[in-house]
Design an enzyme around this catalytic site. Structure first.
Site, PDB file in Angstrom:
ATOM      1  N   ARG A 140       0.856  -1.179   0.000  1.00  0.00           N
ATOM      2  CA  ARG A 140       0.000   0.000   0.000  1.00  0.00           C
ATOM      3  C   ARG A 140       0.897   1.236   0.000  1.00  0.00           C
ATOM      4  O   ARG A 140       2.038   1.197   0.468  1.00  0.00           O
ATOM      5  CB  ARG A 140      -0.886   0.032   1.241  1.00  0.00           C
ATOM      6  CG  ARG A 140      -1.781  -1.189   1.438  1.00  0.00           C
ATOM      7  CD  ARG A 140      -2.522  -1.077   2.770  1.00  0.00           C
ATOM      8  NE  ARG A 140      -3.445  -2.180   2.993  1.00  0.00           N
ATOM      9  CZ  ARG A 140      -3.152  -3.275   3.698  1.00  0.00           C
ATOM     10  NH1 ARG A 140      -1.941  -3.411   4.235  1.00  0.00           N
ATOM     11  NH2 ARG A 140      -4.049  -4.234   3.862  1.00  0.00           N
ATOM     12  N   LYS A 190      -1.661  -2.499   8.296  1.00  0.00           N
ATOM     13  CA  LYS A 190      -2.821  -2.001   9.045  1.00  0.00           C
ATOM     14  C   LYS A 190      -2.902  -2.682  10.402  1.00  0.00           C
ATOM     15  O   LYS A 190      -2.569  -3.853  10.549  1.00  0.00           O
ATOM     16  CB  LYS A 190      -4.108  -2.275   8.260  1.00  0.00           C
ATOM     17  CG  LYS A 190      -4.305  -1.359   7.053  1.00  0.00           C
ATOM     18  CD  LYS A 190      -5.659  -1.612   6.416  1.00  0.00           C
ATOM     19  CE  LYS A 190      -5.940  -0.647   5.273  1.00  0.00           C
ATOM     20  NZ  LYS A 190      -7.259  -0.888   4.663  1.00  0.00           N
ATOM     21  N   HIS A 200      -2.530   1.672  -5.855  1.00  0.00           N
ATOM     22  CA  HIS A 200      -3.217   0.411  -5.557  1.00  0.00           C
ATOM     23  C   HIS A 200      -3.316  -0.477  -6.795  1.00  0.00           C
ATOM     24  O   HIS A 200      -3.514  -1.691  -6.665  1.00  0.00           O
ATOM     25  CB  HIS A 200      -4.600   0.690  -4.961  1.00  0.00           C
ATOM     26  CG  HIS A 200      -4.799   0.054  -3.615  1.00  0.00           C
ATOM     27  ND1 HIS A 200      -4.015   0.353  -2.518  1.00  0.00           N
ATOM     28  CD2 HIS A 200      -5.673  -0.896  -3.192  1.00  0.00           C
ATOM     29  CE1 HIS A 200      -4.411  -0.367  -1.487  1.00  0.00           C
ATOM     30  NE2 HIS A 200      -5.411  -1.143  -1.868  1.00  0.00           N
ATOM     31  N   ARG A 215      -0.553  -2.804  -6.467  1.00  0.00           N
ATOM     32  CA  ARG A 215      -0.852  -3.817  -5.440  1.00  0.00           C
ATOM     33  C   ARG A 215      -1.815  -4.871  -5.995  1.00  0.00           C
ATOM     34  O   ARG A 215      -1.605  -6.075  -5.830  1.00  0.00           O
ATOM     35  CB  ARG A 215      -1.438  -3.131  -4.214  1.00  0.00           C
ATOM     36  CG  ARG A 215      -1.844  -4.071  -3.061  1.00  0.00           C
ATOM     37  CD  ARG A 215      -2.179  -3.221  -1.844  1.00  0.00           C
ATOM     38  NE  ARG A 215      -2.926  -3.940  -0.834  1.00  0.00           N
ATOM     39  CZ  ARG A 215      -2.368  -4.674   0.141  1.00  0.00           C
ATOM     40  NH1 ARG A 215      -1.061  -4.824   0.177  1.00  0.00           N
ATOM     41  NH2 ARG A 215      -3.121  -5.269   1.046  1.00  0.00           N
ATOM     42  N   HIS A 265      -3.609  -9.153   4.496  1.00  0.00           N
ATOM     43  CA  HIS A 265      -5.057  -9.145   4.733  1.00  0.00           C
ATOM     44  C   HIS A 265      -5.367  -9.916   6.012  1.00  0.00           C
ATOM     45  O   HIS A 265      -4.869 -11.022   6.214  1.00  0.00           O
ATOM     46  CB  HIS A 265      -5.806  -9.798   3.573  1.00  0.00           C
ATOM     47  CG  HIS A 265      -5.865  -8.947   2.350  1.00  0.00           C
ATOM     48  ND1 HIS A 265      -6.141  -9.444   1.096  1.00  0.00           N
ATOM     49  CD2 HIS A 265      -5.694  -7.597   2.183  1.00  0.00           C
ATOM     50  CE1 HIS A 265      -6.136  -8.456   0.222  1.00  0.00           C
ATOM     51  NE2 HIS A 265      -5.871  -7.339   0.845  1.00  0.00           N
ATOM     52  N   TYR A 285      -9.535 -11.454  -5.775  1.00  0.00           N
ATOM     53  CA  TYR A 285      -8.632 -11.688  -6.900  1.00  0.00           C
ATOM     54  C   TYR A 285      -8.991 -12.959  -7.660  1.00  0.00           C
ATOM     55  O   TYR A 285      -8.656 -13.090  -8.837  1.00  0.00           O
ATOM     56  CB  TYR A 285      -7.185 -11.716  -6.415  1.00  0.00           C
ATOM     57  CG  TYR A 285      -6.786 -10.385  -5.832  1.00  0.00           C
ATOM     58  CD1 TYR A 285      -6.614  -9.277  -6.657  1.00  0.00           C
ATOM     59  CD2 TYR A 285      -6.646 -10.211  -4.457  1.00  0.00           C
ATOM     60  CE1 TYR A 285      -6.295  -8.037  -6.126  1.00  0.00           C
ATOM     61  CE2 TYR A 285      -6.324  -8.977  -3.926  1.00  0.00           C
ATOM     62  CZ  TYR A 285      -6.148  -7.894  -4.764  1.00  0.00           C
ATOM     63  OH  TYR A 285      -5.844  -6.663  -4.243  1.00  0.00           O
TER      64      TYR A 285
END
Length: 312
Positions: A160, A184, A258, A261, A284, A293
């Site tokens: 990111r 994150k 992104h 990514r 994730h 995806y």
């Protein structure tokens, strides 16, 4: 009648709601939510607090019917379903904190179903487009060398923009060919780095970063003034290089960080990588986030079938 507070930012909220908002902010800080989520949830919660104050509702008095009326009003104003879903999530968090503080016994927001969000597939660049972008960034000036290293690394590791600019010099381990990423929720992950990115990083560190350095910052990627780059810097620089390369690869015209990514994940999946491995590489928390995806790959295969099969 619920008393009104005089706080400038929350002047239309009751004192009860100001306390609830402060408790939510403390909870979001404690949970180390991302800056974007932190801002969005507080903004959404303030909006509801003003709505509830106008109706003389305290945090302990909000019920399912009140929430339904509020969400219906948002929909009537034309708010997107994704926005309404986020606002409902913010209200769940707001009222959950009230339960934890002992101010109420149940969370009416848990009884409401989030509106269905439209299924939008991520924008993915073809491998040839990525190659056209990366290979056409010059290697003359320190800023050009920085950009080559930055976008090679972004694509090689699926980072990111916020993760990219938060890297320090010691985040990259050349011996193990890996980078330590702070993602994150303060989740740290180790991501392998390919030889192209390592080569450009080495050249940047030897030839460009010393020319940009103005102090003792440990930031890996520096601006022309020697400061840590911002995410807006990353977006702006990528947009410029993508547009300059769009003549060779039209798909690059609307590229953003992104996109690299998404392309990283999709190209790994196309190459046979396991979905769980891709989840770990992307950082994730849930496999369901990564499964988007598989829909991208499925859509690509359907498109190839429709173009190629004689009786499609």
């Amino acid at each position: 009648m619920v008393a009104l507070a005089a706080n400038s930012d929350q002047a239309m909220c009751s004192s009860y709601w100001i306390g609830a908002l402060e408790a939510l902010e403390a909870d979001l800080t404690r949970r180390a939510t991302s800056a974007a989520t932190h801002r969005a949830y507080l903004s959404d919660a303030r909006q509801f607090a003003r709505w509830a104050t106008r109706r003389d509702l305290a945090p302990s008095e909000v019920g399912v019917r009140d929430l339904r009326r509020y969400l219906a009003a948002l929909a009537d104003k034309g708010e997107a379903s994704s926005t309404v879903a986020r606002k409902l999530a913010a209200l769940r968090a707001l009222l959950r904190v009230q339960i934890e503080l002992g101010h109420r016994s149940e969370n009416p927001a848990d009884l409401l179903r989030s509106p269905k969000r439209p299924q939008r597939l991520p924008r993915v660049l073809r491998p040839a487009d990525v190659e056209a972008l990366l290979d056409r960034i010059p290697a003359g000036s320190p800023l050009e060398l920085r950009d080559r290293a930055m976008f090679e690394l972004a694509y090689a590791c699926g980072l990111r923009a916020a993760e990219l600019v938060s890297l320090d010099i010691d985040s990259v381990d050349f011996d193990s060919e890996a980078v330590r990423v702070e993602g994150k929720g303060e989740r740290t992950r180790i991501v392998p780095v390919g030889e192209h990115a390592l080569r450009e990083l080495d050249r940047y560190l030897r030839q460009a970063r010393p020319a940009l350095e103005r102090g003792t910052t440990r930031a890996l990627l520096l601006s022309k003034s020697g400061q840590r780059l911002s995410t807006s810097d990353v977006r702006r620089r990528l947009r410029g290089w993508a547009r300059s390369a769009a003549g060779h690869a039209p798909g690059l015209a609307e590229a953003h960080p992104h996109s690299l990514r998404h392309s990283f994940a999709t190209h790994l999946l196309e190459g046979g990588a396991d979905l769980r491995a891709i989840q770990e590489l992307l950082g994730h928390a849930s496999i369901s986030t990564t499964q988007v995806y598989t829909r991208v790959e499925s859509g690509r295969l359907r498109s190839a079938y429709a173009r190629s099969h004689p009786r499609a």
